[in-house]
Scaffold this motif. Structure first.
Motif, PDB file in Angstrom:
ATOM      1  N   ILE A  83      -9.743 -22.490  56.847  1.00 25.20           N
ATOM      2  CA  ILE A  83      -9.611 -21.463  57.653  1.00 25.20           C
ATOM      3  C   ILE A  83      -9.220 -22.653  59.148  1.00 25.20           C
ATOM      4  O   ILE A  83     -10.099 -23.285  59.346  1.00 25.20           O
ATOM      5  N   PRO A  84      -8.252 -22.314  59.681  1.00 30.66           N
ATOM      6  CA  PRO A  84      -8.017 -23.253  61.022  1.00 30.66           C
ATOM      7  C   PRO A  84      -8.793 -22.982  61.834  1.00 30.66           C
ATOM      8  O   PRO A  84      -9.494 -21.957  62.428  1.00 30.66           O
ATOM      9  N   GLN A  85      -8.983 -24.200  62.736  1.00 30.88           N
ATOM     10  CA  GLN A  85      -9.776 -23.999  63.991  1.00 30.88           C
ATOM     11  C   GLN A  85      -9.273 -23.268  65.183  1.00 30.88           C
ATOM     12  O   GLN A  85     -10.002 -22.419  65.715  1.00 30.88           O
ATOM     13  N   ASP A  86      -8.066 -23.168  65.073  1.00 32.62           N
ATOM     14  CA  ASP A  86      -7.126 -22.152  66.153  1.00 32.62           C
ATOM     15  C   ASP A  86      -7.431 -21.016  65.870  1.00 32.62           C
ATOM     16  O   ASP A  86      -7.079 -20.421  64.750  1.00 32.62           O
ATOM     17  N   PRO A  87      -7.907 -20.262  66.817  1.00 34.01           N
ATOM     18  CA  PRO A  87      -8.000 -18.810  66.804  1.00 34.01           C
ATOM     19  C   PRO A  87      -6.913 -17.685  66.111  1.00 34.01           C
ATOM     20  O   PRO A  87      -7.053 -16.912  65.058  1.00 34.01           O
ATOM     21  N   LEU A  88      -5.695 -17.983  66.603  1.00 27.95           N
ATOM     22  CA  LEU A  88      -4.696 -17.382  66.244  1.00 27.95           C
ATOM     23  C   LEU A  88      -4.160 -17.601  64.585  1.00 27.95           C
ATOM     24  O   LEU A  88      -3.594 -16.812  64.310  1.00 27.95           O
ATOM     25  N   GLU A  89      -4.229 -18.834  64.765  1.00 27.86           N
ATOM     26  CA  GLU A  89      -3.769 -19.414  63.246  1.00 27.86           C
ATOM     27  C   GLU A  89      -4.952 -19.050  62.112  1.00 27.86           C
ATOM     28  O   GLU A  89      -4.430 -18.634  61.180  1.00 27.86           O
ATOM     29  N   ALA A  90      -6.114 -19.041  62.681  1.00 26.83           N
ATOM     30  CA  ALA A  90      -7.199 -18.419  61.693  1.00 26.83           C
ATOM     31  C   ALA A  90      -6.858 -17.154  61.394  1.00 26.83           C
ATOM     32  O   ALA A  90      -7.193 -16.388  60.260  1.00 26.83           O
ATOM     33  N   ALA A  91      -6.546 -16.200  62.585  1.00 31.86           N
ATOM     34  CA  ALA A  91      -6.357 -14.817  62.269  1.00 31.86           C
ATOM     35  C   ALA A  91      -5.180 -14.562  61.234  1.00 31.86           C
ATOM     36  O   ALA A  91      -5.269 -13.774  60.534  1.00 31.86           O
ATOM     37  N   GLU A  92      -4.214 -15.392  61.344  1.00 27.51           N
ATOM     38  CA  GLU A  92      -3.052 -15.148  60.405  1.00 27.51           C
ATOM     39  C   GLU A  92      -3.614 -15.467  58.914  1.00 27.51           C
ATOM     40  O   GLU A  92      -3.029 -14.891  58.094  1.00 27.51           O
ATOM     41  N   VAL A  93      -4.331 -16.616  58.737  1.00 27.64           N
ATOM     42  CA  VAL A  93      -4.811 -16.982  57.586  1.00 27.64           C
ATOM     43  C   VAL A  93      -5.848 -15.644  56.883  1.00 27.64           C
ATOM     44  O   VAL A  93      -5.527 -15.137  55.902  1.00 27.64           O
ATOM     45  N   ARG A  94      -6.564 -15.135  57.712  1.00 29.71           N
ATOM     46  CA  ARG A  94      -7.171 -14.062  57.388  1.00 29.71           C
ATOM     47  C   ARG A  94      -6.473 -12.781  57.039  1.00 29.71           C
ATOM     48  O   ARG A  94      -6.811 -12.046  56.237  1.00 29.71           O
ATOM     49  N   MET A  95      -5.548 -12.400  57.956  1.00 28.24           N
ATOM     50  CA  MET A  95      -4.832 -11.400  57.536  1.00 28.24           C
ATOM     51  C   MET A  95      -3.789 -11.602  56.275  1.00 28.24           C
ATOM     52  O   MET A  95      -3.905 -10.503  55.489  1.00 28.24           O
ATOM     53  N   TRP A  96      -3.396 -12.506  55.786  1.00 28.30           N
ATOM     54  CA  TRP A  96      -2.780 -12.720  54.642  1.00 28.30           C
ATOM     55  C   TRP A  96      -3.591 -12.771  53.570  1.00 28.30           C
ATOM     56  O   TRP A  96      -3.238 -12.157  52.394  1.00 28.30           O
ATOM     57  N   ASP A  97      -5.107 -13.238  53.697  1.00 35.59           N
ATOM     58  CA  ASP A  97      -6.156 -13.025  52.632  1.00 35.59           C
ATOM     59  C   ASP A  97      -6.142 -11.628  52.507  1.00 35.59           C
ATOM     60  O   ASP A  97      -6.290 -11.295  51.124  1.00 35.59           O
TER      61      ASP A  97
END
Length: 218
Positions: A83-97
C-alpha cells in the motif's frame, strides 16, 4: 512470535492474504481449516462468524483478507510495500482491491453457489452473474492497457486480490481471448513468485472445485 493464520489453501481469500505474507517475506504459522479437530472448534470459539482467513498476532485478532494485508503493512512497514505511502495512491490501490473482491469474486462465487445447491453454471439463474463478469472483464481490459499492475507502478494489495479472483473467475466463466490485456495480466499474476507459491499449495485441493478445475488455465 510469528502470526497464526487460520485458512484453507484452496480459498481465494486465503490465497489473497498469504500472497501478501510471501511478498513481504513475513513468517506465519498455518492452522488448516479442513473440519478436523481440534482446530475447527478452536476457530469457531475464536471467530464465531467462521469466515476465513483470520490471523492472530499474540492477543490481537485480524479478520478478512484485506484487513490482514492492511495489518501486515502497518506491522511490517519496512518489508515490500503493498500500500503506497502517498494517500491518493493508497486510495487507488484500495479502490482496485475492492473491485476484484466485489465485481470479480462476488459474481464468480454466486455461480459456484448455484452449482453447490444442485443447479447448473449454464442455467438461466446464472446469466446475471455471467453478465456481471463480462462487464468487469471489459472494465479491467481498459484499465490494464499499458499497465503492468492494477494500481501504481508496483505489485500491491490490489494485485494480491486480483490473482486468486481472476484464477477462479476464468475457471468459472472463461475470459474471452478478446480481452487480451486481462488475460496477459492474469498470466503475470500467476507467474508472480508470491502468488505462484500460494497456488502450488492449493493444487492438492483442486478436486474440490464444484465446476471441475480446467486443464491448462492455471
Amino acid at each position: 512470535m510469528t502470526l497464526i493464520v487460520y485458512l484453507h489453501p484452496f480459498s481465494s481469500y486465503s490465497q489473497k492474504a498469504i500472497t501478501a505474507f510471501y511478498e513481504k517475506e513475513v513468517p506465519f504459522t498455518v492452522k488448516l481449516l479442513d473440519n478436523s479437530e481440534p482446530v475447527a472448534s478452536e476457530f469457531a470459539a475464536l471467530w464465531p462468524v467462521k469466515k476465513f482467513p483470520v490471523a492472530v498476532d499474540e492477543d490481537r485478532l485480524i479478520f478478512e483478507a484485506t484487513g490482514i494485508i492492511e495489518y501486515l503493512e502497518a506491522r511490517y512497514p519496512g518489508a515490500a510495500r503493498l500500500i503506497p505511502q502517498d494517500p491518493l495512491e493508497a486510495a487507488e490501490v484500495r479502490m482496485w482491491d475492492r473491485f476484484f473482491d466485489n465485481y470479480i469474486a462476488a459474481p464468480q462465487q454466486q455461480i459456484v453457489y448455484a452449482v453447490l445447491k444442485g443447479g447448473s453454471a449454464d442455467s438461466e439463474a446464472c446469466v446475471p452473474w455471467r453478465r456481471e463478469l463480462e462487464t468487469a472483464y471489459a472494465v479491467l481490459e481498459k484499465r490494464m492497457a499499458g499497465r503492468e499492475w492494477a494500481a501504481g507502478e508496483s505489485f500491491s494489495l490490489a494485485d494480491c486480490a486480483a490473482a486468486p479472483m481472476l484464477l477462479y473467475a476464468d475457471w468459472t466463466h472463461p475470459i474471452d481471448p478478446a480481452f487480451k490485456e486481462v488475460r496477459a495480466y492474469r498470466t503475470r499474476l500467476l507467474a508472480r513468485p508470491s502468488y505462484a507459491r500460494a497456488l502450488d499449495e492449493a493444487r492438492p485441493y483442486r478436486h474440490l472445485f464444484p465446476l471441475g478445475a480446467p486443464e491448462g488455465r492455471d
